[in-house]
Design a protein around this motif. Structure first.
Motif, PDB file in Angstrom:
ATOM      1  N   THR A  27       0.836  -1.209   0.000  1.00 34.13           N
ATOM      2  CA  THR A  27       0.000   0.000   0.000  1.00 34.13           C
ATOM      3  C   THR A  27       0.869   1.258   0.000  1.00 34.13           C
ATOM      4  O   THR A  27       0.506   2.258  -0.617  1.00 34.13           O
ATOM      5  N   VAL A  85      -3.595   5.064   2.533  1.00 36.00           N
ATOM      6  CA  VAL A  85      -4.417   4.709   1.374  1.00 36.00           C
ATOM      7  C   VAL A  85      -5.891   5.084   1.634  1.00 36.00           C
ATOM      8  O   VAL A  85      -6.824   4.430   1.122  1.00 36.00           O
ATOM      9  N   ASN A  86      -6.059   6.120   2.443  1.00 33.64           N
ATOM     10  CA  ASN A  86      -7.382   6.738   2.648  1.00 33.64           C
ATOM     11  C   ASN A  86      -8.448   5.788   3.179  1.00 33.64           C
ATOM     12  O   ASN A  86      -9.591   5.810   2.736  1.00 33.64           O
ATOM     13  N   VAL A  87      -8.042   4.919   4.109  1.00 35.63           N
ATOM     14  CA  VAL A  87      -9.031   4.083   4.795  1.00 35.63           C
ATOM     15  C   VAL A  87      -8.775   4.200   6.300  1.00 35.63           C
ATOM     16  O   VAL A  87      -7.723   4.694   6.713  1.00 35.63           O
ATOM     17  N   LYS A 244      -9.140  -3.885   5.118  1.00 36.18           N
ATOM     18  CA  LYS A 244      -9.129  -2.441   4.835  1.00 36.18           C
ATOM     19  C   LYS A 244      -7.902  -2.070   4.005  1.00 36.18           C
ATOM     20  O   LYS A 244      -7.980  -1.236   3.107  1.00 36.18           O
ATOM     21  N   GLU A 247      -8.609  -2.931   0.567  1.00 33.08           N
ATOM     22  CA  GLU A 247      -9.525  -1.937  -0.031  1.00 33.08           C
ATOM     23  C   GLU A 247      -8.734  -0.715  -0.514  1.00 33.08           C
ATOM     24  O   GLU A 247      -8.915  -0.232  -1.635  1.00 33.08           O
ATOM     25  N   GLY A 248      -7.824  -0.254   0.342  1.00 29.24           N
ATOM     26  CA  GLY A 248      -7.001   0.919  -0.010  1.00 29.24           C
ATOM     27  C   GLY A 248      -6.073   0.623  -1.179  1.00 29.24           C
ATOM     28  O   GLY A 248      -5.876   1.457  -2.066  1.00 29.24           O
ATOM     29  N   GLU A 250      -6.528  -1.508  -3.616  1.00 29.81           N
ATOM     30  CA  GLU A 250      -7.279  -1.569  -4.876  1.00 29.81           C
ATOM     31  C   GLU A 250      -7.735  -0.173  -5.309  1.00 29.81           C
ATOM     32  O   GLU A 250      -7.689   0.164  -6.491  1.00 29.81           O
ATOM     33  N   LYS A 251      -8.138   0.650  -4.310  1.00 30.67           N
ATOM     34  CA  LYS A 251      -8.544   2.027  -4.650  1.00 30.67           C
ATOM     35  C   LYS A 251      -7.378   2.793  -5.269  1.00 30.67           C
ATOM     36  O   LYS A 251      -7.570   3.669  -6.108  1.00 30.67           O
ATOM     37  N   ALA A 252      -6.158   2.440  -4.853  1.00 30.67           N
ATOM     38  CA  ALA A 252      -4.978   3.141  -5.382  1.00 30.67           C
ATOM     39  C   ALA A 252      -4.536   2.542  -6.724  1.00 30.67           C
ATOM     40  O   ALA A 252      -3.464   2.885  -7.234  1.00 30.67           O
ATOM     41  N   GLY A 253      -5.323   1.591  -7.251  1.00 27.74           N
ATOM     42  CA  GLY A 253      -5.049   1.096  -8.610  1.00 27.74           C
ATOM     43  C   GLY A 253      -4.169  -0.142  -8.671  1.00 27.74           C
ATOM     44  O   GLY A 253      -3.736  -0.536  -9.753  1.00 27.74           O
TER      45      GLY A 253
END
Ligand SMILES: NC(=O)c1ccc[n+]([C@@H]2O[C@H](COP(=O)([O-])OP(=O)(O)OC[C@H]3O[C@@H](n4cnc5c(N)ncnc54)[C@H](O)[C@@H]3O)[C@@H](O)[C@H]2O)c1
Ligand SMILES: CC(C)=CCC/C(C)=C/C=C/C(C)=C/C=C/C(C)=C/C=C/C=C(C)/C=C/C=C(C)/C=C/C=C(\C)CCC=C(C)C
Length: 504
Positions: A27, A85-87, A244, A247-248, A250-253
């Motif tokens: 991450t 990673v914004n979680v 979590k 999740e972060g 994957e959100k970061a690509g």
């Protein structure tokens, strides 16, 4: 999938394994814009920080006493890893770290409140009042040095220069403590043999070695953070932390693949360039990170014939710690005495502290988060060190019987703290070192490396780079060792070193 097919997708970094060490490193890199592929052999992320569900109970696989989840300072590395990673996760503060039930009636609690803990310990050893305070205060000195600075890769000279100019006193303090062990510091202030045994237990219960072999840097972290950021349990169970982080990620690509067991690290001209999975699939990347243990990495994923001399030297200094025998129990709520604490340690005879199935660790996370069990029930996770050799060469029925006998013995011992436990049982699952080996992919189910003999603190613990170009290690076989907050540090450091190497 046909044998040995290679995907064309371009990755900057491949991370083998999604333990907390692997995920923090992944991450950190993803947050900086790198494209990362995490390959996890199991069906969910987390490794030792994973979970499983049975009959309405959600059990933590291993980790349950979580450091590094505070809201202030710089040592709250789990909070920071999620934030990067914004979680985030809701956590529940534990007012007592451990309730000790030790030989010769030494029954005491490590309160979140530092002064309350010192008072309680001093009431058992009034003649050591000053020594107790001086030892634990010295642990704070280590912690305060760490907690003053941004914690990144000690293999990155520009970062080292920067922190040195920003915090010269803290850096020199850490340099002083790096080669020291907690036992030596304790003996400077304390002479009562029973109190020194207690300090041994204070170390053993997380480092799996007595104080003489426990690095002072790690002792400083553990013995202070429990009163500073505190022990905080993630709502929904420990397994929420890796979920979590994924999740972060994957959100970061970036990407994670499950049931993707790496069997080989691919080398070209001595450099790590990719990996091969059990199904023959190959992936390539600019950098490869292994979150498997060093033994698994250098003896299984790479051929032992090419083991670098540095690894051979490391193996002479460190050995595999024992694994655990784990009882995951569902019990009727009325078994627990009122005001029970979440974490307990039970030992009846000091001589047996390090023995096979000597010390018993207990965690009752439903006292903090009742939603992990059906209403009116609690989870009790009781575990005790056990070596894989105890569990080898058994037929399936002998293995079952041995598990049942071992579980019965532990429950009988736990009746001392929780009378009526056996009668209140609703669910029972027993894990052995074989279970840990199978589900966590850790050699012999080991909890991690421990010194073979007294070493100079943390000096011999390797950082993330290895002797093989392009290959890095992360997790508990790297500096500073076992513990979720410790492997989170290893993840920050690994991510930082690779980001610099790749020019991010
Ligand atoms: N606080 C507590 O109560 C407690 C209890 C137990 C463990 N822990 C800590 O948890 C830490 C473990 O963290 P970690 O990050 O080092 O590792 P880990 O062992 O938790 O995770 C490694 C991951 O890599 C995966 N893996 C291994 N080999 C693989 C392969 N060949 N291919 C694909 N995936 C593979 C495993 O399935 C696992 O998910 C330990 O240091 C331990 O101290 C804490
Ligand atoms: C520049 C110059 C000159 C110099 C430099 C120096 C420096 C800077 C140095 C630095 C260092 C560092 C950064 C370090 C770091 C460290 C860290 C982070 C550490 C950490 C640690 C942590 C730990 C150890 C933790 C742990 C924990 C654990 C293991 C836990 C466990 C638990 C258990 C098992 C429990 C159980 C019990 C019951 C249940 C009761």
């Amino acid at each position: 999938m046909n044998a040995s097919s290679t995907t064309d997708t371009h990755y900057d970094v491949i991370v083998i394994g999604s333990g907390i060490g692997g995920l923090v490193s992944a991450t950190q890199l993803a947050a900086k814009g790198a494209k990362v592929l995490v390959l996890e052999r199991y069906i969910i992320p987390g490794g030792s920080a994973g979970y499983f569900e049975r009959e309405g109970y959600r059990f933590d696989v291993g980790a349950s006493m979580i450091f590094g989840f505070g809201t202030k300072g710089t040592t709250n590395l789990l909070t920071r890893a999620l934030k990067a990673v914004n979680v985030s996760l809701e956590t529940i503060a534990d007012p007592v770290q451990i309730h000790y039930h030790l030989p010769e009636g030494l029954d005491l609690k490590v309160h979140r409140d530092y002064e309350k803990f010192l008072e309680e310990l001093t009431s058992h050893f009034p003649h050591e009042r000053e020594g107790i305070r001086r030892f634990y205060d010295e642990c704070w000195k280590v912690f305060n040095c760490l907690n003053a600075m941004e914690l990144l890769s000690l293999e990155e000279p520009r970062y080292l220069m920067r922190v040195f100019f920003q915090h010269p006193g803290a850096c020199l303090g850490l340099l002083k403590y790096l080669p020291q062990n907690a036992g030596d510091v304790a003996r400077r202030y304390i002479s009562d043999p029973k109190l020194l045994k207690f300090i041994d237990m204070e170390c053993y219960c997380w480092s799996v070695v007595p104080a003489d072999q426990t690095p002072m840097i790690n002792a400083g972290m553990v013995f202070s953070d429990r009163h500073y950021g505190g022990i905080n349990y993630p709502k929904g169970g420990v397994g929420q932390i890796p979920l979590k982080l994924v999740e972060g990620l994957e959100k970061a690509g970036s990407v994670i693949e499950y049931q993707a067991r790496v069997t080989k690290i691919l080398l070209e001209n001595g450099k790590a360039v990719g990996v091969e999975l059990a199904n023959g699939q190959q992936y390539r990347a600019k950098r490869i990170v292994s979150n498997a243990t060093r033994w698994d990495t250098f003896e299984k994923l790479l051929s032992p014939e090419i083991m670098p001399d540095k690894e051979k030297r490391w193996q002479k200094r460190y050995q595999k710690s024992p694994s655990f025998l784990s009882l995951h129990l569902g019990i009727k709520a009325n078994v627990l005495p009122p005001q029970s604490e979440c974490h307990h340690i039970l030992l009846e005879d000091w001589q047996r502290m390090e023995d096979e199935q000597g010390t018993i660790f207990v965690s009752i996370p439903t006292l903090l988060d009742p939603d992990l069990a059906p209403e009116g029930y609690h989870i009790v996770h009781a575990f005790t060190p056990s070596w894989i050799d105890e569990w080898r060469g058994l037929t399936s029925s002998q293995y079952q019987l041995k598990k049942e006998e071992a579980a019965a013995r532990i429950i009988e011992r736990l009746e001392q703290i929780f009378p009526g436990l056996a009668k209140g049982l609703d669910y029972q699952e027993v894990g052995t070192p074989r279970t840990h080996r199978r589900f966590l992919g850790r050699v012999d189910g080991s909890y991690g490396p421990i010194p073979r003999y007294k070493l100079a603190g943390l000096l011999a613990m390797p950082f993330n780079r290895t002797s093989i170009a392009g290959l890095y290690c992360v997790g508990d076989s790297t500096f500073p060792g076992q513990g979720l907050n410790a492997v989170a540090f290893s993840g920050f450091a690994c991510g930082h070193r690779i980001a610099v190497d790749l020019g991010y």
